[in-house]
Write a protein that holds these residues in place. Sequence first.
Motif, PDB file in Angstrom:
ATOM      1  N   GLY A  50       0.846  -1.262  -0.078  1.00 55.99           N
ATOM      2  CA  GLY A  50       0.086   0.017  -0.045  1.00 55.99           C
ATOM      3  C   GLY A  50       0.755   1.357  -0.017  1.00 55.99           C
ATOM      4  N   SER A  51       0.108   2.171   0.146  1.00 58.97           N
ATOM      5  CA  SER A  51       0.877   3.600   0.077  1.00 58.97           C
ATOM      6  C   SER A  51       1.749   3.983   1.215  1.00 58.97           C
ATOM      7  CB  SER A  51       0.013   4.886  -0.064  1.00 58.97           C
ATOM      8  OG  SER A  51      -0.929   5.010   0.801  1.00 58.97           O
ATOM      9  N   GLY A  52       1.265   3.497   2.557  1.00 57.58           N
ATOM     10  CA  GLY A  52       2.069   3.324   3.622  1.00 57.58           C
ATOM     11  C   GLY A  52       2.618   4.842   4.070  1.00 57.58           C
TER      12      GLY A  52
END
Length: 91
Positions: A50-52
């Motif tokens: 994910g973008s995190g």
Amino acid sequence: MPIYAYRCTDCGHAQDVLQKMSDSPLTDCPACGKSTYAKQVTAAGFQLKGSGWYVTDFRNNGTKPASAAAASESSGSGSSASGTSTSTPAA
């Protein structure tokens, strides 16, 4: 559930086993049947998906916030402006 790596110290049979953390460790080798089966120490394997969050997400390009910059300038300038030492050398 974590995956544990096992290896038989007698015959060398190695296998990854999916177990609960509360399960007792396996001791009997499925290949030779001896009780020389033991867990191996392995590196943790995980993936961040994910973008995190990244280290650059909160960078401010080297500038300090206004309140922190003002506080460091006022505390730093007072001690360096005197230029003289008030302590006397020991005789």
